[in-house]
Design a protein around this motif. Structure first.
Motif, PDB file in Angstrom:
ATOM      1  N   LEU A 122    -124.985  85.541  -9.041  1.00 51.89           N
ATOM      2  CA  LEU A 122    -124.877  85.467 -10.499  1.00 51.89           C
ATOM      3  C   LEU A 122    -123.650  84.689 -10.943  1.00 51.89           C
ATOM      4  N   SER A 123    -123.874  83.774 -11.894  1.00 56.89           N
ATOM      5  CA  SER A 123    -122.758  83.095 -12.534  1.00 56.89           C
ATOM      6  C   SER A 123    -122.677  83.433 -14.026  1.00 56.89           C
ATOM      7  N   ALA A 124    -123.773  84.004 -14.595  1.00 54.45           N
ATOM      8  CA  ALA A 124    -123.785  84.387 -16.013  1.00 54.45           C
ATOM      9  C   ALA A 124    -124.512  85.706 -16.185  1.00 54.45           C
ATOM     10  N   LEU A 125    -123.902  86.629 -16.944  1.00 53.06           N
ATOM     11  CA  LEU A 125    -124.490  87.950 -17.194  1.00 53.06           C
ATOM     12  C   LEU A 125    -124.348  88.263 -18.673  1.00 53.06           C
ATOM     13  N   ASP A 126    -125.473  88.562 -19.323  1.00 48.75           N
ATOM     14  CA  ASP A 126    -125.497  88.851 -20.757  1.00 48.75           C
ATOM     15  C   ASP A 126    -125.929  90.300 -20.965  1.00 48.75           C
ATOM     16  N   LEU A 127    -124.997  91.124 -21.461  1.00 51.26           N
ATOM     17  CA  LEU A 127    -125.263  92.535 -21.731  1.00 51.26           C
ATOM     18  C   LEU A 127    -125.182  92.842 -23.217  1.00 51.26           C
ATOM     19  N   THR A 128    -125.433  91.848 -24.054  1.00 50.43           N
ATOM     20  CA  THR A 128    -125.370  92.033 -25.504  1.00 50.43           C
ATOM     21  C   THR A 128    -126.223  93.218 -25.954  1.00 50.43           C
ATOM     22  N   GLY A 129    -125.613  94.152 -26.664  1.00 52.87           N
ATOM     23  CA  GLY A 129    -126.351  95.273 -27.244  1.00 52.87           C
ATOM     24  C   GLY A 129    -126.884  96.290 -26.264  1.00 52.87           C
ATOM     25  N   CYS A 130    -126.466  96.241 -25.005  1.00 45.49           N
ATOM     26  CA  CYS A 130    -126.932  97.227 -24.013  1.00 45.49           C
ATOM     27  C   CYS A 130    -126.077  98.494 -24.117  1.00 45.49           C
ATOM     28  N   ASN A 131    -126.169  99.178 -25.232  1.00 44.77           N
ATOM     29  CA  ASN A 131    -125.276 100.303 -25.502  1.00 44.77           C
ATOM     30  C   ASN A 131    -125.495 101.487 -24.574  1.00 44.77           C
ATOM     31  N   SER A 132    -126.720 101.659 -24.102  1.00 45.06           N
ATOM     32  CA  SER A 132    -126.999 102.811 -23.243  1.00 45.06           C
ATOM     33  C   SER A 132    -126.200 102.769 -21.944  1.00 45.06           C
ATOM     34  N   LEU A 133    -125.845 101.585 -21.493  1.00 43.77           N
ATOM     35  CA  LEU A 133    -125.090 101.462 -20.248  1.00 43.77           C
ATOM     36  C   LEU A 133    -123.673 101.991 -20.376  1.00 43.77           C
ATOM     37  N   PHE A 134    -123.140 101.942 -21.591  1.00 48.91           N
ATOM     38  CA  PHE A 134    -121.725 102.271 -21.787  1.00 48.91           C
ATOM     39  C   PHE A 134    -121.522 103.583 -22.543  1.00 48.91           C
ATOM     40  N   MET A 135    -122.599 104.241 -22.920  1.00 49.40           N
ATOM     41  CA  MET A 135    -122.479 105.438 -23.734  1.00 49.40           C
ATOM     42  C   MET A 135    -121.775 106.569 -22.995  1.00 49.40           C
ATOM     43  N   SER A 136    -122.085 106.761 -21.714  1.00 51.86           N
ATOM     44  CA  SER A 136    -121.506 107.882 -20.961  1.00 51.86           C
ATOM     45  C   SER A 136    -120.097 107.585 -20.460  1.00 51.86           C
ATOM     46  N   GLY A 137    -119.763 106.307 -20.346  1.00 50.44           N
ATOM     47  CA  GLY A 137    -118.446 105.936 -19.836  1.00 50.44           C
ATOM     48  C   GLY A 137    -118.314 106.019 -18.330  1.00 50.44           C
ATOM     49  N   THR A 138    -119.424 106.213 -17.617  1.00 48.09           N
ATOM     50  CA  THR A 138    -119.362 106.377 -16.161  1.00 48.09           C
ATOM     51  C   THR A 138    -119.836 105.143 -15.399  1.00 48.09           C
ATOM     52  N   LEU A 139    -120.120 104.042 -16.096  1.00 44.91           N
ATOM     53  CA  LEU A 139    -120.594 102.840 -15.417  1.00 44.91           C
ATOM     54  C   LEU A 139    -119.552 102.343 -14.415  1.00 44.91           C
TER      55      LEU A 139
END
Length: 620
Positions: A122-139
């Motif tokens: 991977l050279s480019a990663l787009d996580l725009t609006g992926c709020n569920s990934l960061f909601m718990s804070g355990t990523l």
């Protein structure tokens, strides 16, 4: 020589000269042409959109055989289908993926980590609006997962974290810590805190509750030697914060996007230009506190600038462009919705060959002070370079402008003239206006202080009258709400073989004749809008549909005479159609729509497009 005997490499080279939509059609000739077309597509920067549906599974295997490297996964969630799609992408596409977009997805953390670890290139990663990934804070909280992620993201150069409401310093540090070679970062519309300092002098920036500018500043200091592009659009960045950012030792930004940062002042832009003089892209659209002073500072301090966005600056006037001649490398200029700008200073600069920039894209959309004389001068001056021109809602321009564009800008690929209500058939056609209309138009032009003399006026009319059809390279044309246009011009000049997007909405006088002429003259059309064209009937679509085989998006809302017969014609002939707007078509019932959906199911489960371009579909 028969084409089947030509080497695939030769056919690939030949096809590379065709637009991508034409290459798709050429791929249907035979197997040799199919593989040649795929080879040519692999040489392009194409993003394939894959929805989370069961129909995508077979398509993913097909994409793997093409060695596709740019993928966008849409509608991912915690469902079994999404899990199967992620597994298929990981298995078949992951090893050679270079760009992965998960914009707006709601996939679980475990699924994301599984997908991430399967993509080592991977050279480019787009996580725009992926709020569920960061909601718990355990990523990426487990040490063994972090170690694996570092291996997968070691080549990552572009990271888009826009619109993440739950992004914190802790999760930001974990993710960016796995990507040591980041060159481009977007935190647009994230809840960055600038005034509040949660650390009170501590250097342990790992808050799980908020995303702080202090932590971002630490990151910038660590990555100053490699970071080249930063997007902080929609944040509340202040002038003191800007001072700290631009003065980071060793930071040499090339691109900075600050759209809608409403707290920025002219002084902050001055600091930016002083400390980051190597910028090539700067976007200040919607920074409402900025005035002429900021524009003058940019012209004086950013000599390498190639793209400048100054849209929606209500305090900006023509005086802000007194130094625009200093920007000799400028290729893109956006002045949309600058209500006090008439373009007079830009005209002066562009009229001097040794001073004029080689602008390829220019937008004056919603600039109501723009006049015909300015358009005429700019068209003459920018003829060698201009490719994109947006004059939408420039309500004062008339036929003089469209004739100047037709005469001097034959290389235009995009022309937007929506809501230019003074344009008439005479402007689009290569014919003489009736005397009374010409006299009325001339009276209006003479109110312009930069009006041509009588002799110059007569001579310019002889030289510059030309049909819109002269713009043979057009790929996009917007004539929405140019309400004086009728069949007289549309049927004769809208004939562009390469045209892909056309808007003729809110033209109340056009009839089926225009629809049929457009369909036959623009057979590469992929997007067509004819909303609120009340004289269109089923007969027109029955005749035109067979010429719209590439159509993917159609808007015919408010066409009150249409019935289910139109839908039947579309379902029979327009098999690539992806979206259809028939709202306010009172002659079309829900039963008609359900029958249409049954007859034209989703033919392809994958859509592809140029990165930054318009959608294109490929049958797999």
């Amino acid at each position: 020589m028969e084409t089947r005997r030509l080497p695939v490499e030769v056919i690939t080279y030949i096809l590379s000269f065709l637009p991508i939509a034409d290459r798709k059609e050429a791929s249907l000739v035979n197997h040799t042409w199919y593989f040649a077309a795929q080879d040519s597509l692999r040489q392009e920067n194409i993003l394939y959109n894959i929805p989370a549906t069961s129909a995508s599974l077979a398509a993913i295997e097909s994409l793997a055989r093409r060695c596709v490297s740019c993928v966008s996964l849409t509608s991912l969630d915690s469902s079994t289908v999404s899990r199967d799609v992620i597994q298929a992408v990981s298995c078949h596409l992951g090893p050679h993926l270079q760009s992965l977009c998960l914009r707006g997805s709601s996939l679980p953390e475990t699924a994301f980590v599984h997908l991430l670890l399967a993509c080592p290139c991977l050279s480019a990663l787009d996580l725009t609006g992926c709020n569920s990934l960061f909601m718990s804070g355990t990523l990426l909280s487990k040490p063994e997962t972090i170690s694996q992620a570092r291996g997968a993201l070691t080549n990552l150069q572009e990271l888009n974290l826009a619109g993440l409401r739950y992004l914190s310093d802790l999760s930001f540090n974990r993710l960016t810590g796995c990507a040591p070679h980041l060159a481009r970062l977007s935190l647009a519309r994230c809840h960055l805190t600038f005034e509040f300092d949660p650390y009170r002098g501590s250097s342990n920036y790992n808050s799980s509750a908020l995303l702080s500018f202090r932590n971002l500043l630490r990151f910038l200091k660590e990555r100053a030697s490699s970071l080249r592009a930063l997007d902080l659009s929609g944040t509340s960045i202040t002038s003191p914060a800007m001072r700290s950012l631009v003065q980071v030792e060793g930071l040499r930004l090339r691109e900075l996007v600050l759209q809608n940062c409403r707290d920025l002042s002219n002084e902050a832009i001055g600091l930016l230009c002083t400390h980051q003089p190597h910028l090539t892209v700067l976007d200040l659209t919607g920074c409402s506190e900025l005035s002429d002073r900021a524009a003058l500072t940019v012209s004086a301090g950013l000599r390498a600038l190639q793209s400048l966005g100054l849209g929606k600056l209500q305090r900006l006037t023509d005086g802000g462009f007194l130094g625009i001649a200093e920007l000799r490398s400028l290729q893109r200029l956006d002045l949309s919705e600058c209500s006090l700008v008439s373009g007079s200073e830009l005209v002066k600069v562009c009229s001097t060959p040794e001073l004029r920039p080689s602008l390829a894209s220019l937008s004056f959309a919603f600039c109501s002070l723009l006049r015909d004389s300015s358009v005429l001068s700019l068209a003459r001056s920018l003829s060698p370079s201009l490719r994109v021109l947006d004059l939408s809602s420039c309500v004062s321009i008339t036929n003089v402008s469209i004739q100047a564009i037709s005469s001097h800008l034959p290389r235009l690929t995009v022309l937007r003239l929506a809501w230019c209500k003074e344009l008439t058939d005479w402007g689009l056609l290569d014919v003489e206006e009736p005397r009374e209309e010409r006299h009325h138009r001339r009276e209006n032009l003479e109110q312009d202080p930069k009006v041509l003399s009588d002799s110059a006026w007569n001579e310019s009319q002889k030289r510059h009258r030309a049909s819109l059809q002269a713009l043979k390279q057009l790929q996009e044309l917007d004539l929405m709400a140019c309400s004086k246009l009728t069949d007289s011009s549309i049927t004769k000049v809208i004939r562009f073989p390469a045209l892909r997007r056309l808007s003729l909405g809110l033209l109340p006088e056009i009839t089926d004749a225009s629809l049929v002429a457009v369909a036959r003259g623009c057979q590469s059309l992929e997007q067509l809008s004819m909303s609120h064209c009340g004289k269109l009937t089923d007969k027109g679509f029955l005749e035109a549909a067979s010429s719209l085989r590439r159509l993917q998006h159609l808007v015919i809302s408010g066409c009150s005479q249409l019935t289910g017969q139109t839908l039947m014609a579309l379902s029979r002939e327009c098999r690539q159609l992806k979206s259809l707007d028939v709202s306010m078509c009172h002659g079309i019932s829900m039963a008609d729509i359900e029958l249409f959906q049954a007859q034209l199911p989703l033919q392809t489960c994958v859509q592809s497009r140029f990165v930054g371009g318009a959608d294109l579909s490929f049958t797999l």
